[in-house]
Design an enzyme around this catalytic site. Structure first.
Site, PDB file in Angstrom:
ATOM      1  N   GLU A 183      -4.767   4.058  -7.993  1.00 15.95           N
ATOM      2  CA  GLU A 183      -6.001   4.666  -7.494  1.00 15.95           C
ATOM      3  C   GLU A 183      -6.174   6.082  -8.019  1.00 15.95           C
ATOM      4  OE1 GLU A 183      -8.283   6.025  -3.382  1.00 15.95           O
ATOM      5  OE2 GLU A 183      -6.675   4.537  -3.269  1.00 15.95           O
ATOM      6  N   HIS A 187       0.825  -1.202   0.000  1.00 14.14           N
ATOM      7  CA  HIS A 187       0.000   0.000   0.000  1.00 14.14           C
ATOM      8  C   HIS A 187       0.863   1.259   0.000  1.00 14.14           C
ATOM      9  CE1 HIS A 187      -2.682   2.918   2.366  1.00 14.14           C
ATOM     10  NE2 HIS A 187      -3.312   2.730   1.224  1.00 14.14           N
ATOM     11  N   HIS A 189      -1.219  10.977  -1.860  1.00 16.49           N
ATOM     12  CA  HIS A 189      -2.523  10.565  -1.331  1.00 16.49           C
ATOM     13  C   HIS A 189      -3.412  11.734  -0.946  1.00 16.49           C
ATOM     14  CE1 HIS A 189      -5.349   9.469   1.910  1.00 16.49           C
ATOM     15  NE2 HIS A 189      -5.545   8.395   1.179  1.00 16.49           N
TER      16      HIS A 189
END
Length: 321
Positions: A176, A66, A108
């Site tokens: 993502e 991750h 992120h």
């Protein structure tokens, strides 16, 4: 995912895993590049499925690093995916956003404050949102010192830089789309860059790349633009709603605290956009007990900040390819 990653003191390998990881990192520092950084737990490990599933028939879920190996290096940096590579992991996950001047970057948060020194470099530019800075300005920021002073000077990579490193490392990517509503047209822009870099040919599309998002609309757009590409929806839809997602996605990727064995089985009973049983990759799992719990639920993949900890808890070494 909206979960703060582990730090080195929160998820450390132990025993043989720690020894193997240390030896691998030492070799890497000396210029060696071992094919696998952590030795398998058995003499004849089962290899991960080339396409990332189904782990159910392979004896263990696929393990995704991750934001890279973010328990051991600053998240979403080249250092983090290099650390994942050194630990023997080919699947990495990242987050993509866009700068003010239209450059795709890997980060992120929608602000730069948590993982860079932006407040020191640009003290009068609050609230320091990614989309308010140019790529050149972001390139000036230190994205490593917040994590550990050993990583001082790490940078927020552009997606181009990141993909070049992933390719060099022979890794695979769970990409993502972060906050796509804030970046109109980002789906096509990402796909155009991936195509330019050779990541939308048949080998990559079938074995090395999955695109995910919390936005169902964004994933529908990706599927419409590239129906051959594997996609995943981040969330835990009600069982009654799952067939709607199966029309445009191949995976449902939920937070581990929101699922049960029955829910996982309900996902598996559906055929996804490519006519194969849908899969479940859950997040964020950083400890052995939880990893074993979700494995028993039947998940196909586990997304983790500490991939070595999870792998040693649930299954065999994965293979580069």
């Amino acid at each position: 995912m909206h979960v703060r990653p582990g730090r080195p003191d929160r998820a450390r390998p132990s025993g043989a895993a720690a020894t193997a990881a240390f030896l691998c990192l030492a070799l890497t520092a000396l210029g060696a590049a071992p094919a696998t950084a952590v030795q398998p737990l058995s003499p004849s490990p089962t290899l991960a499925s080339p396409s990332g599933g189904s782990a159910r028939s392979l004896g263990g879920p696929v393990v995704y690093a991750h934001r890279g190996a973010s328990a051991y290096a600053p998240e979403n940096t080249l250092e983090s995916i290099d650390r994942a590579r050194a630990l023997g992991f080919d699947w990495v996950e990242n987050d993509v956003q866009r700068t003010r001047d239209g450059v795709l970057v890997v980060i992120h948060d929608d602000t730069l404050t948590r993982t860079t020194d932006v407040k020191r470099v640009f003290p009068d530019r609050g609230p320091w949102r990614v989309k308010d800075f140019t790529a050149a300005e972001i390139a000036r920021l230190d994205a490593g010192s917040w994590f550990d002073k050993r990583f001082a000077g790490a940078r927020v990579p552009t997606l181009r830089e990141y993909m070049e490193r992933v390719g060099r490392n022979r890794q695979r990517l769970l990409l993502e789309l972060k906050e796509p509503e804030a970046y109109p047209g980002i789906e096509r822009q990402i796909l155009d860059l991936l195509d330019e870099l050779g990541w939308l040919d048949e080998p990559h599309v079938t074995r090395r790349l999955v695109v995910q998002s919390f936005s169902a609309d964004s994933i529908r757009t990706v599927h419409a633009l590239r129906p051959d590409l594997r996609t995943a929806f981040l969330g835990t839809p009600n069982v009654a709603d799952l067939p709607r997602y199966a029309a445009f996605t191949d995976q449902i990727n939920p937070q581990h605290t929101t699922i049960s064995a029955g829910w996982v089985a309900a996902v598996h009973r559906l055929l996804g956009a490519h006519g194969k049983p849908m899969e479940v990759d859950t997040w964020i799992v950083d400890d052995a007990a939880t990893a074993r719990k979700v494995k028993e639920m039947g998940v196909d993949g586990i997304i983790t900040n500490a991939p070595d900890v999870v792998r040693h808890a649930v299954g065999p070494l994965q293979a580069f390819g």
